[in-house]
Write a protein that holds these residues in place. Structure first.
Motif, PDB file in Angstrom:
ATOM      1  N   GLU A 215      47.184  46.413  40.387  1.00 46.56           N
ATOM      2  CA  GLU A 215      47.400  45.331  39.428  1.00 46.56           C
ATOM      3  C   GLU A 215      48.349  45.764  38.321  1.00 46.56           C
ATOM      4  O   GLU A 215      48.864  44.941  37.570  1.00 46.56           O
ATOM      5  CB  GLU A 215      46.053  44.872  38.864  1.00 46.56           C
ATOM      6  CG  GLU A 215      45.276  44.091  39.913  1.00 46.56           C
ATOM      7  CD  GLU A 215      43.816  43.892  39.576  1.00 46.56           C
ATOM      8  OE1 GLU A 215      43.413  44.180  38.442  1.00 46.56           O
ATOM      9  OE2 GLU A 215      43.078  43.448  40.472  1.00 46.56           O
ATOM     10  N   SER A 239      49.680  42.919  42.825  1.00 47.33           N
ATOM     11  CA  SER A 239      49.453  41.589  42.262  1.00 47.33           C
ATOM     12  C   SER A 239      49.732  41.638  40.769  1.00 47.33           C
ATOM     13  O   SER A 239      50.286  42.596  40.264  1.00 47.33           O
ATOM     14  CB  SER A 239      48.023  41.133  42.526  1.00 47.33           C
ATOM     15  OG  SER A 239      47.137  41.853  41.704  1.00 47.33           O
ATOM     16  N   ASN A 240      49.344  40.583  40.085  1.00 48.08           N
ATOM     17  CA  ASN A 240      49.610  40.485  38.647  1.00 48.08           C
ATOM     18  C   ASN A 240      51.107  40.421  38.414  1.00 48.08           C
ATOM     19  O   ASN A 240      51.678  41.162  37.630  1.00 48.08           O
ATOM     20  CB  ASN A 240      48.969  41.689  37.921  1.00 48.08           C
ATOM     21  CG  ASN A 240      49.094  41.592  36.408  1.00 48.08           C
ATOM     22  OD1 ASN A 240      49.403  40.531  35.870  1.00 48.08           O
ATOM     23  ND2 ASN A 240      48.873  42.694  35.727  1.00 48.08           N
ATOM     24  N   LYS A 241      51.726  39.492  39.120  1.00 52.23           N
ATOM     25  CA  LYS A 241      53.175  39.338  39.065  1.00 52.23           C
ATOM     26  C   LYS A 241      53.597  38.345  38.001  1.00 52.23           C
ATOM     27  O   LYS A 241      54.697  38.380  37.506  1.00 52.23           O
ATOM     28  CB  LYS A 241      53.686  38.787  40.405  1.00 52.23           C
ATOM     29  CG  LYS A 241      53.429  39.662  41.594  1.00 52.23           C
ATOM     30  CD  LYS A 241      54.089  39.079  42.835  1.00 52.23           C
ATOM     31  CE  LYS A 241      53.611  37.670  43.148  1.00 52.23           C
ATOM     32  NZ  LYS A 241      54.323  37.059  44.274  1.00 52.23           N
ATOM     33  N   SER A 242      52.698  37.410  37.736  1.00 50.98           N
ATOM     34  CA  SER A 242      53.096  36.265  36.922  1.00 50.98           C
ATOM     35  C   SER A 242      52.623  36.420  35.488  1.00 50.98           C
ATOM     36  O   SER A 242      51.728  37.200  35.180  1.00 50.98           O
ATOM     37  CB  SER A 242      52.503  35.002  37.524  1.00 50.98           C
ATOM     38  OG  SER A 242      51.103  35.130  37.613  1.00 50.98           O
ATOM     39  N   ALA A 244      51.020  34.205  34.011  1.00 54.38           N
ATOM     40  CA  ALA A 244      49.666  33.653  33.999  1.00 54.38           C
ATOM     41  C   ALA A 244      48.630  34.714  34.367  1.00 54.38           C
ATOM     42  O   ALA A 244      47.521  34.743  33.829  1.00 54.38           O
ATOM     43  CB  ALA A 244      49.579  32.461  34.947  1.00 54.38           C
ATOM     44  N   SER A 245      48.989  35.600  35.285  1.00 53.42           N
ATOM     45  CA  SER A 245      47.995  36.559  35.746  1.00 53.42           C
ATOM     46  C   SER A 245      47.840  37.734  34.792  1.00 53.42           C
ATOM     47  O   SER A 245      46.831  38.433  34.813  1.00 53.42           O
ATOM     48  CB  SER A 245      48.350  37.068  37.147  1.00 53.42           C
ATOM     49  OG  SER A 245      49.623  37.674  37.136  1.00 53.42           O
ATOM     50  N   GLU A 247      47.226  38.008  31.648  1.00 57.65           N
ATOM     51  CA  GLU A 247      46.073  37.899  30.759  1.00 57.65           C
ATOM     52  C   GLU A 247      44.779  38.216  31.514  1.00 57.65           C
ATOM     53  O   GLU A 247      43.915  38.952  31.040  1.00 57.65           O
ATOM     54  CB  GLU A 247      46.034  36.475  30.191  1.00 57.65           C
ATOM     55  CG  GLU A 247      45.206  36.292  28.956  1.00 57.65           C
ATOM     56  CD  GLU A 247      45.583  37.260  27.827  1.00 57.65           C
ATOM     57  OE1 GLU A 247      44.660  37.648  27.105  1.00 57.65           O
ATOM     58  OE2 GLU A 247      46.769  37.646  27.701  1.00 57.65           O
ATOM     59  N   ILE A 248      44.680  37.647  32.712  1.00 58.20           N
ATOM     60  CA  ILE A 248      43.481  37.822  33.539  1.00 58.20           C
ATOM     61  C   ILE A 248      43.328  39.278  33.960  1.00 58.20           C
ATOM     62  O   ILE A 248      42.244  39.851  33.920  1.00 58.20           O
ATOM     63  CB  ILE A 248      43.564  36.923  34.798  1.00 58.20           C
ATOM     64  CG1 ILE A 248      43.993  35.500  34.445  1.00 58.20           C
ATOM     65  CG2 ILE A 248      42.273  36.935  35.589  1.00 58.20           C
ATOM     66  CD1 ILE A 248      42.974  34.655  33.787  1.00 58.20           C
ATOM     67  N   ALA A 249      44.445  39.865  34.365  1.00 54.26           N
ATOM     68  CA  ALA A 249      44.402  41.245  34.862  1.00 54.26           C
ATOM     69  C   ALA A 249      43.944  42.192  33.762  1.00 54.26           C
ATOM     70  O   ALA A 249      43.227  43.159  34.015  1.00 54.26           O
ATOM     71  CB  ALA A 249      45.773  41.657  35.384  1.00 54.26           C
ATOM     72  N   SER A 251      41.848  41.668  31.476  1.00 57.87           N
ATOM     73  CA  SER A 251      40.400  41.652  31.325  1.00 57.87           C
ATOM     74  C   SER A 251      39.690  42.055  32.613  1.00 57.87           C
ATOM     75  O   SER A 251      38.473  42.077  32.670  1.00 57.87           O
ATOM     76  CB  SER A 251      39.932  40.270  30.878  1.00 57.87           C
ATOM     77  OG  SER A 251      40.086  39.346  31.917  1.00 57.87           O
TER      78      SER A 251
ATOM     79  N   ILE B 309      42.928  37.557  40.342  1.00 57.11           N
ATOM     80  CA  ILE B 309      44.302  37.797  39.889  1.00 57.11           C
ATOM     81  C   ILE B 309      45.303  37.381  40.966  1.00 57.11           C
ATOM     82  O   ILE B 309      46.319  36.750  40.686  1.00 57.11           O
ATOM     83  CB  ILE B 309      44.482  39.276  39.509  1.00 57.11           C
ATOM     84  CG1 ILE B 309      43.712  39.523  38.211  1.00 57.11           C
ATOM     85  CG2 ILE B 309      45.939  39.641  39.342  1.00 57.11           C
ATOM     86  CD1 ILE B 309      43.414  40.952  37.944  1.00 57.11           C
ATOM     87  N   VAL B 312      45.778  33.732  40.797  1.00 57.73           N
ATOM     88  CA  VAL B 312      46.629  33.254  39.703  1.00 57.73           C
ATOM     89  C   VAL B 312      48.102  33.402  40.075  1.00 57.73           C
ATOM     90  O   VAL B 312      48.909  32.490  39.861  1.00 57.73           O
ATOM     91  CB  VAL B 312      46.332  34.013  38.391  1.00 57.73           C
ATOM     92  CG1 VAL B 312      47.254  33.528  37.278  1.00 57.73           C
ATOM     93  CG2 VAL B 312      44.880  33.827  37.982  1.00 57.73           C
ATOM     94  N   ASP B 313      48.441  34.539  40.666  1.00 55.59           N
ATOM     95  CA  ASP B 313      49.830  34.727  41.124  1.00 55.59           C
ATOM     96  C   ASP B 313      50.240  33.604  42.068  1.00 55.59           C
ATOM     97  O   ASP B 313      51.290  32.995  41.900  1.00 55.59           O
ATOM     98  CB  ASP B 313      49.969  36.068  41.875  1.00 55.59           C
ATOM     99  CG  ASP B 313      50.113  37.259  40.931  1.00 55.59           C
ATOM    100  OD1 ASP B 313      50.409  37.042  39.740  1.00 55.59           O
ATOM    101  OD2 ASP B 313      49.927  38.399  41.398  1.00 55.59           O
TER     102      ASP B 313
END
Lengths: 696, 696
Positions: A215, A239-242, A244-245, A247-249, A251, B309, B312-313
């Motif tokens: 991530e 992952s965690n490309k965007s 949006a993600s 913030e989620i990643a 946490s 995550i 979300v992507d």
């Protein structure tokens, strides 16, 4: 790290007699998976679990603990780690959550643990993870109940930033021909990070390929270098490309996001396979489980014409070539065909071949006669043919291994029996034409990049920068006034590194400018050369296309007045350049990335880079050949070659410049940003017309 | 066509006592699948098969045959069809191969059959196909042995150009929650083509969605219009996209290739889902098996943070929005969480919820409180939880149906039980986050396009072209001398259709040109306006930026001399135009496509269209809103909006122009090619500067 994956003495911390206690699941899994070493339990209350006594004090434990697995509330962990350290434990898996992914308080706890770990030299897996699976030593520390049959033993080692994802990839691997040897859930990566696990798996004998779910990438440079140094394929699902993600990643596993375009570029450059889904990950893995795919020559056999056409679409998209089959091969195949006329087309349509035993014969002859880089056999059949299909698969597996030729078997029939078959025979069976060819393409790209990079190492296009040039650059950098260097200095640095700069001189007066202009011939350009953060065009500090001494004098006067107007005092300096026209605009740049270090970028100038995002990035330094690939793979590359009868540009000079810029960025990490924009490309040369450089 | 799928009286032609005879397989399959009507057999030798006598003469058969299934050598088929026609058979499935896909001789046989079929008004399925499957009437005419259990009965109807692919898609469907109601292998499409089957399935009560595998699209216009007219989702897998596949496809089902970019555009425009693999086809189908997805608001629940995550992507890539959850909902969910602090983030992390019975409760409350357009639940679990997971799936299925809210369940555990579960509960279970969200996106795009197109119908932006304008255009076309119209005529046609053309006049002399110039003000442009195939720039026939009468006179003289030099005699004509500068260049064009009819295209001018292929295509005519979408979805759209402080351009005028061009192309199919290049776009207007039109 062997101690972590092959411990002889394990401790589970946090166990209780509460049936919902998660440490009980861990203990049960370890026992179920067949761990044969010493297993000790530590809890707050005395008792026993599955025949093992629960101790309440570390001092009661037997010494020589290789790994402690901790799942106690976050706030108790620092003290515990300290006590375990004192007791001699050097490897701790912290599965507890509630750290930096959860709160500021948690982050402070992590810092405390890091300090303690440093004191005792403890390696920590996690926190906030599900620990490890090591099929070779019978260990599974996941904190949910996990049957042994749920995991298939195999050759893949797995590194995942998410515990849930470990299980998912394990499920996918277990349903394929691959299986798992080791898996680690890295969690918040307190001191052991992905690059260290990667390095260990590269040397682990049971590991044939490495899969990673990430991530965030903390030390990207180390990651790609470790991946390249090893001899095993590495597959990364990042992952965690965007936005949006991100913030989620944060946490989830306290993961910070990376520049995704750079991640893609870096992995591609170093021959690491990037995938975008779990299924794709497995599919890439299947490709690596075959003998190496060393080129683009593909031979396709299909029992169904429709599937054959699909294969041609996909193969041509992925850069495979399907040469026609030679007479010699057709003559061998002919007797098996019902009709006597066979098209030599590739894919060869096996529609009228009803003797399936001929398939391995035709495939083997194909290997012997045309030496393809890979073979694809598409076989659709109904239930009654399944036993025969299995027999053929086994024969082809053997042929594939004997000739070290990758054979992708794409079977179409009822779903269940195929999925079963793949596990049973330990050989990839594809259920989609796209998958099969893509799988081969992943492998081809890997072997190709590996080969190319090793060829480049000894290549003839090596850029050599003299120590003198480096010293000169260092001197210019050392005397910086502001973080943004003056343009004359930037141009000088470029020149030192052998980059093609438009003829220039830094002058103090109109007379000096005129002298220069008469030397290089008019027209010329004058730019204000002072003050780092000064925006040249904002203050009217750029005068183009000056044709004679009068215009030069006027330009110098105007700029000087404008500077005064903007409250900029002191003796101004001017950069005088030969005015160039007619070239094609490019940008070449460089940046320091927190995760990957020095990078280099190129793109077409103007709105191409800006609006169409048509740029290519690489980690610096690059080889000349990589630079060339960057330029030629631009979407607008044809424009550089000349359209509508225009002349083309000198791609080698551009590639050489890119290579030099990459070397500069790598040599001077203090250069955080370099922007050569525009670089004008001409038929036989190129010239940097404007440049910005930001130092740390 | 009911007769084909629900026949009461079947004849199989071509049966023998040879165990390898394919008609035996067909007969056996029909019996196995439970056909209850009359079944007769015809062969060259008398005998019997599975209790049915084999007749050798058509005259011996009972009359009233609904469908004859023929699998005899190609050369025997024309006579057979004629005899069957004479006997009163009006539907024939020809499974035999060896026709146009095989040889010129075969193509002639096809022509013969077409003639005979016309004479007797016979509808033909095939030739070169595997016929039909109709689960409702217990028919399976595939010529390989096919167990009844291999096909799951369901709601999908399937049209495939390849027989092999029918079986493959049927396998995929049977392994999913979907299943099959009817399938047809269309083969060489002698007289029944994809559009006719499509129309039938649109009205068939047992069909809920239609899947098509096509290697060529013969009447694309009819296909998309039939698809739009129906109320059922249509999913198309169109192969034979590449140059490489064209040759292969021709020898497979005599399929000619289509312009693939146009296929994509046309399907998108009419709300037809295009997929690129079998698995994607099923995945799209799963999305359509849920209640309609009517917007972008997505609520995600995930037991694993990592999967969250990933979601979300993917969601942000596919245009879904994940709004934060409101307090009201969080309050209801909170008691189920182990920790008392829940983040209101969407995805909601269910990691600390161990009471899985809460899942349906949380989901139902979410629907009630925030009315999402879709819900995604990601649940990863181990073996012991499977019974509970099944229970939850059933509850969520019920909730999804009761509230008509699509719920995508993404389950991660061992592979086999999930695949089993989906079939068992007849509700889609996804095994990949990407699949789940993509599946929802397919459905959303379909419902959105359907809604949009119906709104456009009654829209305020309707283009009305007066009958007078149309007559004027017709007159200009009628007096054409060559197929390429003279530029003045093209400009006049554009003007008639309300398109913004730069002021122009066709003149014969310098004086006339000067008069015009003084009217519109200098500078002006002069172009030679004669002779269709004349390349204006080749003969020096374009003079730009003329500033005064002298320059005009000189230009006219120069062009006249150049024409004489090139051997072009007669009185030349000249187009005089106001010279425009500073706008942004676009191209707008139109073409007639053999499969899809009139089309319209737009792109940025210069190398954007040429090198970067940044163009958008639609079938003509288009609605204004579609035109606007074409412009705004160009990759270079931001350039039109103005970058680096430049002024933007009037997008509405561009969209209006595109709409008018599309109307022109639709109204006059005799215009095979129209090329407005460049069209200059300004802040408040636009102008066509140059234009070419080719007539049939």
């Amino acid at each position: 790290m062997d101690k972590i994956f092959y411990p002889e003495n394990l401790l589970v911390v946090g166990i209780s007699e509460n049936p919902n206690n998660l440490a009980r699941n861990i203990t049960e899994n370890i026992i179920k998976y067949g761990f044969r070493g010493e297993l000790q339990l530590l809890g707050r209350q005395p008792g026993a679990f599955l025949g093992h006594p629960i101790y309440t004090s570390i001092r009661d434990l037997k010494e020589g603990i290789d790994v402690a697995i901790v799942i106690t509330p976050a706030k108790t962990v620092p003290t515990l780690v300290n006590e375990l350290g004192e007791f001699g434990v050097r490897h701790i898996v912290i599965e507890s959550a509630g750290f930096s992914e959860f709160s500021e308080e948690g982050r402070l706890l992590e810092e405390e643990i890091t300090e303690i770990a440093k004191k005792w030299d403890i390696k920590i897996v996690g926190p906030n993870c599900v620990g490890i699976i090591s099929t070779g030593s019978g260990i599974n520390t996941v904190f949910v109940k996990y049957e042994k049959e749920e995991v298939k033993t195999g050759n893949v080692s797995l590194i995942s930033q998410s515990g849930g994802v470990v299980l998912t990839i394990a499920d996918f691997l277990s349903a394929s021909n691959l299986g798992i040897t080791k898996a680690v859930s890295v969690g918040n990566k307190l001191n052991l990070k992905e690059a260290e696990y990667l390095q260990y798996f590269q040397h682990d004998e049971t590991t044939e390929m490495i899969m990673m779910y990430l991530e965030s990438i903390v030390d990207g440079r180390k990651l790609v270098e470790n991946a390249e140094a090893g001899k095993k394929p590495v597959i990364v699902y990042k992952s965690n490309k965007s936005q949006a993600s991100a913030e989620i990643a944060k946490s989830h596993t306290a993961a910070l996001s990376n520049d995704d375009q750079l991640v893609t570029a870096a992995l591609e450059q170093y021959g690491i396979t990037r995938v975008y889904s779990f299924r794709e990950m497995i599919n890439a893995g299947k490709g690596f489980s075959l003998p190496p795919v060393k080129g683009n020559k593909l031979a396709v056999f299909s029992r169904s014409g429709g599937h054959g056409i699909v294969s041609v679409d996909v193969a041509s998209e992925l850069g495979f070539e399907l040469p026609e089959f030679p007479d010699e091969l057709i003559e061998i195949a002919k007797p098996f065909f019902r009709v006597n006329v066979i098209d030599r087309q590739n894919p060869l349509d096996l529609g009228t071949v009803f003797n399936f035993d001929s398939y391995p014969i035709i495939v083997e002859e194909t290997i012997k006669i045309i030496h393809p880089d890979a073979i694809l056999l598409i076989f659709n059949y109904r239930r009654e043919t399944h036993p025969k299909a299995k027999e053929i698969a086994l024969q082809l597996k053997e042929i594939s291994q004997r000739y070290q030729t990758p054979i992708a078997l794409c079977y179409f029939t009822e779903m269940d029996p195929i999925l079963e078959l793949e596990k049973e025979i330990d050989f990839p069976i594809y259920t989609e034409v796209n998958d099969a060819i893509k799988s081969l393409a992943y492998a081809r790209n890997y072997y190709q990049t590996k080969l190319n990079r090793s060829l480049y190492q000894s290549g003839k296009h090596k850029i050599v920068i003299s120590p003198m040039a480096k010293q000169n650059v260092q001197r210019i950098i050392d005397r910086k006034v502001t973080n943004e260097l003056q343009i004359g200095d930037v141009m000088q640095i470029c020149k030192e590194y052998g980059l093609p700069v438009a003829d220039f001189k830094v002058v103090n007066s109109a007379d000096e400018a005129i002298n220069f202009a008469e030397e290089v011939t008019y027209p010329i350009v004058i730019k204000v050369a002072g003050g780092g953060s000064l925006h040249k065009t904002d203050v009217g500090g750029v005068k183009l296309n000056l044709q004679n001494r009068d215009e030069v004098t006027q330009a110098i006067n105007e700029i000087s007045s404008a500077l005064v107007l903007h409250g900029i005092t002191g003796q101004p300096k001017f950069l005088v350049q030969k005015m160039l026209t007619g070239g094609k605009e490019l940008i070449i740049g460089g940046k320091q990335d927190t995760a990957f270090g020095a990078t280099v970028l190129c793109g077409l100038g103007g709105i191409y880079a800006e609006v169409l995002k048509d740029v290519r990035i690489r980690l610096a330094p690059i080889f000349f050949e990589e630079a060339k690939e960057m330029v030629t793979s631009l979407k607008g590359y044809n424009y550089l070659c000349g359209v509508r009868g225009e002349k083309g540009t000198d791609i080698d000079i551009l590639a050489d410049s890119l290579t030099r810029v990459s070397q500069l960025m790598a040599d001077f990490p203090c250069i955080t940003e370099l922007d050569l924009n525009p670089v004008l490309a001409f038929e036989n040369n190129a010239a940097i017309v404007d440049a910005r450089m930001i130092l740390q």
